[in-house]
Motif scaffolding. Sequence first.
Motif, PDB file in Angstrom:
ATOM      1  N   SER A  81       0.815  -1.226   0.000  1.00 36.45           N
ATOM      2  CA  SER A  81       0.000   0.000   0.000  1.00 36.45           C
ATOM      3  C   SER A  81       0.844   1.269   0.000  1.00 36.45           C
ATOM      4  CB  SER A  81      -0.962   0.006   1.192  1.00 36.45           C
ATOM      5  OG  SER A  81      -0.275   0.366   2.376  1.00 36.45           O
ATOM      6  N   TYR A  82       2.131   1.119   0.261  1.00 38.63           N
ATOM      7  CA  TYR A  82       2.974   2.310   0.141  1.00 38.63           C
ATOM      8  C   TYR A  82       4.180   2.043  -0.752  1.00 38.63           C
ATOM      9  CZ  TYR A  82       4.328   0.035   4.564  1.00 38.63           C
ATOM     10  OH  TYR A  82       4.617  -0.871   5.547  1.00 38.63           O
ATOM     11  N   ALA A  83       3.902   1.290  -1.803  1.00 34.75           N
ATOM     12  CA  ALA A  83       4.968   0.948  -2.750  1.00 34.75           C
ATOM     13  C   ALA A  83       5.386   2.172  -3.559  1.00 34.75           C
ATOM     14  CB  ALA A  83       4.513  -0.167  -3.681  1.00 34.75           C
ATOM     15  N   ARG A  84       4.411   2.996  -3.891  1.00 39.52           N
ATOM     16  CA  ARG A  84       4.784   4.173  -4.696  1.00 39.52           C
ATOM     17  C   ARG A  84       4.770   5.415  -3.800  1.00 39.52           C
ATOM     18  NH1 ARG A  84       0.358   6.885  -6.120  1.00 39.52           N
ATOM     19  NH2 ARG A  84      -1.606   6.005  -5.349  1.00 39.52           N
ATOM     20  N   PRO A  85       5.568   6.417  -4.179  1.00 40.88           N
ATOM     21  CA  PRO A  85       5.680   7.635  -3.376  1.00 40.88           C
ATOM     22  C   PRO A  85       4.321   8.315  -3.201  1.00 40.88           C
ATOM     23  CG  PRO A  85       7.337   7.586  -5.116  1.00 40.88           C
ATOM     24  CD  PRO A  85       6.416   6.455  -5.385  1.00 40.88           C
ATOM     25  N   ALA A  86       4.146   8.929  -2.080  1.00 50.18           N
ATOM     26  CA  ALA A  86       2.885   9.608  -1.803  1.00 50.18           C
ATOM     27  C   ALA A  86       2.729  10.826  -2.703  1.00 50.18           C
ATOM     28  CB  ALA A  86       2.835  10.036  -0.349  1.00 50.18           C
TER      29      ALA A  86
ATOM     30  N   GLU B  82       0.905  10.830   2.288  1.00 52.07           N
ATOM     31  CA  GLU B  82       2.147  10.653   3.043  1.00 52.07           C
ATOM     32  C   GLU B  82       1.812  10.209   4.467  1.00 52.07           C
ATOM     33  OE1 GLU B  82       5.273  11.496   1.582  1.00 52.07           O
ATOM     34  OE2 GLU B  82       6.159  10.503   3.329  1.00 52.07           O
ATOM     35  N   ARG B  83       0.881  10.907   5.079  1.00 50.11           N
ATOM     36  CA  ARG B  83       0.470  10.568   6.435  1.00 50.11           C
ATOM     37  C   ARG B  83      -0.101   9.153   6.502  1.00 50.11           C
ATOM     38  NH1 ARG B  83      -4.621  13.496   7.557  1.00 50.11           N
ATOM     39  NH2 ARG B  83      -5.296  11.732   6.267  1.00 50.11           N
ATOM     40  N   ASP B  84      -0.983   8.848   5.565  1.00 49.32           N
ATOM     41  CA  ASP B  84      -1.594   7.519   5.565  1.00 49.32           C
ATOM     42  C   ASP B  84      -0.555   6.420   5.404  1.00 49.32           C
ATOM     43  OD1 ASP B  84      -3.968   8.797   5.890  1.00 49.32           O
ATOM     44  OD2 ASP B  84      -4.632   8.559   3.803  1.00 49.32           O
ATOM     45  N   GLN B  85       0.462   6.700   4.604  1.00 51.36           N
ATOM     46  CA  GLN B  85       1.501   5.697   4.416  1.00 51.36           C
ATOM     47  C   GLN B  85       2.279   5.455   5.708  1.00 51.36           C
ATOM     48  OE1 GLN B  85       3.973   6.578   1.040  1.00 51.36           O
ATOM     49  NE2 GLN B  85       2.379   6.010  -0.435  1.00 51.36           N
ATOM     50  N   HIS B  86       2.526   6.542   6.422  1.00 50.59           N
ATOM     51  CA  HIS B  86       3.228   6.370   7.694  1.00 50.59           C
ATOM     52  C   HIS B  86       2.389   5.556   8.666  1.00 50.59           C
ATOM     53  CE1 HIS B  86       6.906   9.043   7.753  1.00 50.59           C
ATOM     54  NE2 HIS B  86       6.440   9.208   6.532  1.00 50.59           N
ATOM     55  N   VAL B  87       1.118   5.864   8.726  1.00 47.16           N
ATOM     56  CA  VAL B  87       0.232   5.117   9.622  1.00 47.16           C
ATOM     57  C   VAL B  87       0.168   3.648   9.205  1.00 47.16           C
ATOM     58  CG1 VAL B  87      -2.160   4.836  10.372  1.00 47.16           C
ATOM     59  CG2 VAL B  87      -1.138   7.114  10.291  1.00 47.16           C
TER      60      VAL B  87
ATOM     61  N   TRP C 172      12.782   6.224   3.756  1.00 49.15           N
ATOM     62  CA  TRP C 172      11.474   5.566   3.695  1.00 49.15           C
ATOM     63  C   TRP C 172      11.555   4.305   2.839  1.00 49.15           C
ATOM     64  CZ3 TRP C 172       7.178   5.431   6.262  1.00 49.15           C
ATOM     65  CH2 TRP C 172       6.040   4.892   5.676  1.00 49.15           C
ATOM     66  N   GLU C 173      12.185   4.435   1.711  1.00 48.99           N
ATOM     67  CA  GLU C 173      12.312   3.297   0.811  1.00 48.99           C
ATOM     68  C   GLU C 173      13.167   2.196   1.436  1.00 48.99           C
ATOM     69  OE1 GLU C 173      10.437   2.820  -1.612  1.00 48.99           O
ATOM     70  OE2 GLU C 173      11.358   0.868  -2.038  1.00 48.99           O
ATOM     71  N   ARG C 174      14.188   2.598   2.157  1.00 49.49           N
ATOM     72  CA  ARG C 174      14.998   1.579   2.844  1.00 49.49           C
ATOM     73  C   ARG C 174      14.170   0.833   3.867  1.00 49.49           C
ATOM     74  NH1 ARG C 174      20.224   4.050   5.369  1.00 49.49           N
ATOM     75  NH2 ARG C 174      20.164   2.106   6.566  1.00 49.49           N
ATOM     76  N   GLY C 175      13.339   1.583   4.583  1.00 55.31           N
ATOM     77  CA  GLY C 175      12.468   0.955   5.584  1.00 55.31           C
ATOM     78  C   GLY C 175      11.546  -0.065   4.940  1.00 55.31           C
ATOM     79  N   ARG C 176      10.998   0.323   3.811  1.00 56.17           N
ATOM     80  CA  ARG C 176      10.084  -0.588   3.130  1.00 56.17           C
ATOM     81  C   ARG C 176      10.843  -1.827   2.633  1.00 56.17           C
ATOM     82  NH1 ARG C 176       8.399  -1.310  -1.977  1.00 56.17           N
ATOM     83  NH2 ARG C 176       6.415  -2.411  -2.151  1.00 56.17           N
TER      84      ARG C 176
END
Lengths: 253, 253
Positions: B139-144, B150-155, B202-206
């Motif tokens: 669900s957060y594969a692509r940049p916000a 952005e917020r939703d991706q963090h959540v 962020w990408e590293r985290g993913r």
Amino acid sequence: MSDILPFEKPRRRSRPVRVADAIKDWVVEQRLSAGDRLPGETEMIERFGMSKGTIREAMRILEAQGLIETRTGPGGGSFVKEPSAERARALLGNYFYFKTLTIADIYALRRALEPDLAASLAGRLDAEALEGLREIVDSYARPAASMEEERDQHVASLAFHARLAAHAENPLLGFMIGFMAQILSDLTVDRRLYTPPNPELWERGRGYQMRLLEALRDGDAETARATMRAHMETAQTLMMDQEAEVLSRFMAE
Amino acid sequence: MSDILPFEKPRRRSRPVRVADAIKDWVVEQRLSAGDRLPGETEMIERFGMSKGTIREAMRILEAQGLIETRTGPGGGSFVKEPSAERARALLGNYFYFKTLTIADIYALRRALEPDLAASLAGRLDAEALEGLREIVDSYARPAASMEEERDQHVASLAFHARLAAHAENPLLGFMIGFMAQILSDLTVDRRLYTPPNPELWERGRGYQMRLLEALRDGDAETARATMRAHMETAQTLMMDQEAEVLSRFMAE
DNA sequence: TAAGATTTGTTCGTATGTATC
DNA sequence: GGATACATACGAACAAATCTT
């Protein structure tokens, strides 16, 4: 506080619950803090257009959560309150009352967290704090003469950790460790986890606590960490033996 | 539940509180469990010799703690309930509302606990569980494209950990990790900890999360542990940068 | 669908308790 | 001790939800 795992059916909420939530939101909006006074019952009745009973139920909800405190008499009323650690532990304890926690479960966390706590406290406790801890350790310097004393010694040994946790700079770490000490203390008492006595392991545990105090006094974080780690090992062994004993006693009955 | 650190002044307890405690004790004595019905209001009124209002306030206290649930109508009444994890998190959240928790405080625990969780889950998640986790990561594969996204991706990224925690065999470990994810999620939203975006970290985290899923699927506990450990490092860095940013925004105003 | 039964939900008026001045 | 300002508690009536028939 939107929820991260959105479950729980949205059943119809009663008026008192809605009022309680409204008051909570209002307190946050108004940026009230501990000690600040809330509007009195009569004002609440007007503001919400609800009866006294409903308002009172709402207040009880907030009180149960440890968020307010109420006093009668002139100048009385309800006041915002910071929930005590004690109450927070009790409320969280309700959750785990319905779960089965093994000694191993609890120690998995103690082993992961308490060494960090020990390290973080090295060189940061004043003489008074160290003295208080020392007193606790001394309280079980000699072997217990009776079952009750045995039990009290086990509880005191856990209180040592709770006391240590109370000094933590990290409130989250402090709470979690204090909570585990509380659970273990409860388990120890009502499942008689203090029998049979195991003097050798017990004495080793106490030895670790004394060495830990020295390391804390000397500001030696790494020794404190290692000592706590070793202490957790022996403590877990001690308690798991006793847990097993409880089980076999249970089966023998 | 006698307390391990005996403080808190013994102020006079009101009748509803005493009734609530009495009912709680009674439930424990009777060994009632979730779903069991409590006596109705009228019976309580007789048994305790108190008014309806008082009894109702007592019920609200228990309800606030998540211990009972009440329904109207025939066959209705109050029923023993196992507090939901959600409610337990909320109640504990009240305690920390009054504390100042830094990102570093929270991550000190995440770093200590989440690698253990990851290791314990290796090879123990079924296809469905893995699929659910995979969906979150996707669900957060692509940049916000927007702030909200952005917020939703963090959540969502925190929900990944909450979901993982929900699978824990150790209830204590599972709860603690879920609770931290909840706190971080709340902090992220209301302190806007998702800005400024840091696409590289962020990408590293993913990437770590995806590798973690592979290790979990393959039953490779040690890789899972190491991957989670590395993930926690980058996540902490990411969030601390943003926390610092919040502070400087705050000071600039 | 409708009526009736059962159980909690809510209100209001009144009286009592308690702390402060 | 008395007046005052609050919360605490009671009781009777009525409202609303929900199950059964």
